[in-house]
Design a protein around this motif. Structure first.
Motif, PDB file in Angstrom:
ATOM      1  N   SER A  16       0.857  -1.219  -0.028  1.00  0.00           N
ATOM      2  CA  SER A  16      -0.142  -0.095  -0.136  1.00  0.00           C
ATOM      3  C   SER A  16       0.918   1.351   0.084  1.00  0.00           C
ATOM      4  N   HIS A  17       1.917   1.211   0.655  1.00  0.00           N
ATOM      5  CA  HIS A  17       2.868   2.387   1.035  1.00  0.00           C
ATOM      6  C   HIS A  17       3.542   2.511  -0.519  1.00  0.00           C
ATOM      7  N   LYS A  18       4.165   1.244  -1.242  1.00  0.00           N
ATOM      8  CA  LYS A  18       4.567   1.358  -2.383  1.00  0.00           C
ATOM      9  C   LYS A  18       3.795   1.840  -3.527  1.00  0.00           C
ATOM     10  N   LEU A  19       2.568   1.618  -3.500  1.00  0.00           N
ATOM     11  CA  LEU A  19       1.613   1.997  -4.653  1.00  0.00           C
ATOM     12  C   LEU A  19       0.767   3.603  -4.268  1.00  0.00           C
ATOM     13  N   ASN A  20       1.355   4.061  -3.043  1.00  0.00           N
ATOM     14  CA  ASN A  20       0.757   5.398  -2.620  1.00  0.00           C
ATOM     15  C   ASN A  20      -0.699   5.293  -2.715  1.00  0.00           C
ATOM     16  N   LEU A  21      -1.535   4.490  -1.988  1.00  0.00           N
ATOM     17  CA  LEU A  21      -2.867   4.061  -2.173  1.00  0.00           C
ATOM     18  C   LEU A  21      -3.828   5.355  -1.928  1.00  0.00           C
ATOM     19  N   PRO A  22      -3.490   6.416  -0.964  1.00  0.00           N
ATOM     20  CA  PRO A  22      -4.599   7.356  -0.597  1.00  0.00           C
ATOM     21  C   PRO A  22      -4.923   8.244  -1.915  1.00  0.00           C
ATOM     22  N   HIS A  23      -4.252   8.059  -2.945  1.00  0.00           N
ATOM     23  CA  HIS A  23      -4.612   8.627  -4.384  1.00  0.00           C
ATOM     24  C   HIS A  23      -5.875   8.121  -5.050  1.00  0.00           C
ATOM     25  N   SER A  24      -5.945   6.913  -4.380  1.00  0.00           N
ATOM     26  CA  SER A  24      -6.809   6.002  -5.208  1.00  0.00           C
ATOM     27  C   SER A  24      -7.489   4.778  -4.118  1.00  0.00           C
ATOM     28  N   ILE A  25      -8.878   4.733  -4.391  1.00  0.00           N
ATOM     29  CA  ILE A  25      -9.589   3.748  -3.608  1.00  0.00           C
ATOM     30  C   ILE A  25      -9.687   2.462  -4.455  1.00  0.00           C
ATOM     31  N   TYR A  26      -9.812   1.331  -3.412  1.00  0.00           N
ATOM     32  CA  TYR A  26      -9.825  -0.015  -3.866  1.00  0.00           C
ATOM     33  C   TYR A  26     -11.214  -0.508  -3.051  1.00  0.00           C
ATOM     34  N   LEU A  27     -12.038  -1.146  -3.870  1.00  0.00           N
ATOM     35  CA  LEU A  27     -13.151  -1.779  -3.387  1.00  0.00           C
ATOM     36  C   LEU A  27     -13.572  -3.216  -4.059  1.00  0.00           C
ATOM     37  N   PRO A  28     -13.939  -3.993  -3.405  1.00  0.00           N
ATOM     38  CA  PRO A  28     -14.483  -5.382  -4.103  1.00  0.00           C
ATOM     39  C   PRO A  28     -15.909  -5.224  -4.556  1.00  0.00           C
ATOM     40  N   ARG A  29     -16.127  -5.817  -5.655  1.00  0.00           N
ATOM     41  CA  ARG A  29     -17.389  -5.928  -6.122  1.00  0.00           C
ATOM     42  C   ARG A  29     -17.549  -7.399  -6.508  1.00  0.00           C
ATOM     43  N   ASN A  30     -18.825  -7.876  -6.564  1.00  0.00           N
ATOM     44  CA  ASN A  30     -19.384  -9.137  -7.258  1.00  0.00           C
ATOM     45  C   ASN A  30     -19.450  -9.229  -8.792  1.00  0.00           C
ATOM     46  N   VAL A 145       0.895  -2.947 -11.870  1.00  0.00           N
ATOM     47  CA  VAL A 145       0.515  -2.759 -13.409  1.00  0.00           C
ATOM     48  C   VAL A 145      -1.137  -1.967 -13.431  1.00  0.00           C
ATOM     49  N   ILE A 146      -1.876  -2.471 -12.867  1.00  0.00           N
ATOM     50  CA  ILE A 146      -3.267  -2.136 -13.009  1.00  0.00           C
ATOM     51  C   ILE A 146      -3.394  -0.598 -12.074  1.00  0.00           C
ATOM     52  N   TYR A 147      -2.754  -0.556 -11.085  1.00  0.00           N
ATOM     53  CA  TYR A 147      -2.949   0.750 -10.259  1.00  0.00           C
ATOM     54  C   TYR A 147      -2.066   1.956 -11.111  1.00  0.00           C
ATOM     55  N   SER A 148      -0.916   1.554 -11.756  1.00  0.00           N
ATOM     56  CA  SER A 148      -0.241   2.595 -12.378  1.00  0.00           C
ATOM     57  C   SER A 148      -0.979   3.046 -13.695  1.00  0.00           C
ATOM     58  N   LEU A 149      -1.640   2.034 -14.289  1.00  0.00           N
ATOM     59  CA  LEU A 149      -2.547   2.326 -15.623  1.00  0.00           C
ATOM     60  C   LEU A 149      -3.713   3.374 -15.126  1.00  0.00           C
ATOM     61  N   VAL A 150      -4.302   2.870 -14.399  1.00  0.00           N
ATOM     62  CA  VAL A 150      -5.752   3.658 -13.905  1.00  0.00           C
ATOM     63  C   VAL A 150      -5.374   5.022 -13.497  1.00  0.00           C
ATOM     64  N   SER A 161     -10.149   8.082  -9.088  1.00  0.00           N
ATOM     65  CA  SER A 161     -10.066   6.843  -9.472  1.00  0.00           C
ATOM     66  C   SER A 161     -10.191   5.703  -8.407  1.00  0.00           C
ATOM     67  N   THR A 162     -11.271   4.934  -8.591  1.00  0.00           N
ATOM     68  CA  THR A 162     -11.305   3.784  -7.692  1.00  0.00           C
ATOM     69  C   THR A 162     -11.376   2.454  -8.528  1.00  0.00           C
ATOM     70  N   ILE A 163     -10.470   1.633  -7.988  1.00  0.00           N
ATOM     71  CA  ILE A 163     -10.364   0.307  -8.730  1.00  0.00           C
ATOM     72  C   ILE A 163     -11.247  -0.777  -7.849  1.00  0.00           C
ATOM     73  N   TYR A 164     -11.824  -1.705  -8.651  1.00  0.00           N
ATOM     74  CA  TYR A 164     -12.534  -2.793  -8.164  1.00  0.00           C
ATOM     75  C   TYR A 164     -11.849  -4.127  -8.136  1.00  0.00           C
ATOM     76  N   ASP A 165     -12.406  -5.292  -8.333  1.00  0.00           N
ATOM     77  CA  ASP A 165     -11.779  -6.608  -8.627  1.00  0.00           C
ATOM     78  C   ASP A 165     -10.800  -6.551  -9.821  1.00  0.00           C
ATOM     79  N   MET A 166      -9.821  -7.435  -9.466  1.00  0.00           N
ATOM     80  CA  MET A 166      -8.834  -7.628 -10.653  1.00  0.00           C
ATOM     81  C   MET A 166      -8.547  -9.122 -10.808  1.00  0.00           C
ATOM     82  N   GLN A 167      -8.872  -9.261 -12.183  1.00  0.00           N
ATOM     83  CA  GLN A 167      -8.542 -10.908 -12.476  1.00  0.00           C
ATOM     84  C   GLN A 167      -7.421 -11.149 -13.313  1.00  0.00           C
ATOM     85  N   GLU A 168      -6.726 -12.063 -13.120  1.00  0.00           N
ATOM     86  CA  GLU A 168      -5.674 -12.734 -14.054  1.00  0.00           C
ATOM     87  C   GLU A 168      -6.340 -14.112 -14.622  1.00  0.00           C
TER      88      GLU A 168
END
Length: 234
Positions: A16-30, A145-150, A161-168
């Motif tokens: 979280s510190h590395k990605l500097n998360l305060p600039h973006s919110i992460y939330l899970p979704r179905n 990768v996804i955090y940097s893109l968004v 920006s708010t990022i939800y679920d990720m899938q590979e």
């Protein structure tokens, strides 16, 4: 097909510190999943890659879509109803499905794009750029990768920006990152799915999105589109 899902609530304090998360919110979704019309792009000899092959609408049916998708993806093809058409580009090496009532349009020099006939902000578009990378994993860990893109590519300076679920997903030994995100500004908020992949010497991006106010109604439909993206060997 191998699928791994990543809900960002588990990210470690160190990351979280590395990605500097305060600039973006992460939330899970179905999530949830669902062609008779095919836009077909045949491989043709052209003076340069800038020249586009003709895109011809073909009434190929679900059997043809099953062929365009690889054999290991037949189950996916069987699950697609007549609510979707397919776009197959053999020249540039990719395919995907889109809602059958959408129309093709030009979107800022994207390689292909379709939009709702009445709600133009509801659309799918694909672009690609050359890369020396061989696989999407070569860019680094999926979360970074996804955090940097968004945060740094997709979002404008005035957007939150708010990022939800990720899938590979791994399909036929090819890897795909698919993720959901929202970009909000004072005057407009849009929600989208994106799928990114690398192959054929290109870095491909598919984005399908809509106004956030409509997102609950169209989310499942758009997830089908995002999950349908496939690389073709050329």
């Amino acid at each position: 097909m191998v699928i791994s899902s990543c809900s960002l609530s588990w990210i470690s304090p160190c990351l979280s510190h590395k990605l500097n998360l305060p600039h973006s919110i992460y939330l899970p979704r179905n999530t949830a999943t669902s062609s008779s019309n095919t836009v077909f792009c045949a491989l043709e000899t052209t003076p340069s890659r800038e020249s586009h092959c003709q895109r011809r609408p073909l009434l190929l049916g679900i059997g043809a879509l099953s062929t365009n998708l690889q054999p290991t993806n037949l189950l996916f093809a069987q699950e697609i109803s007549d609510r979707y058409g397919s776009f197959v580009d053999y020249e540039d090496g990719y395919s995907y499905v889109y809602p059958i009532d959408w129309k093709e349009f030009d979107f800022r020099a994207r390689d292909s794009s379709f939009e709702d006939r009445y709600l133009q902000l509801q659309n799918v578009r694909v672009k690609f750029i050359p890369t020396e990378k061989k696989d999407i994993r070569d860019l680094g860990p999926m979360e970074e990768v996804i955090y940097s893109l968004v945060k740094h590519i997709y979002a404008a300076p005035n957007q939150r920006s708010t990022i939800y679920d990720m899938q590979e997903r791994t399909i036929d030994e090819k890897h795909y990152y698919t993720f959901e995100y929202v970009l909000a500004s004072p005057n407009y908020s849009g929600a989208s799915f994106a799928t990114i992949a690398i192959g054929n010497g290109e870095y491909y991006t598919l984005i399908v999105g809509a106004n956030e106010r409509r997102w609950k109604r169209v989310r499942d439909q758009h997830k089908v589109v995002a999950d349908s993206f496939r690389l073709l060997d050329i």
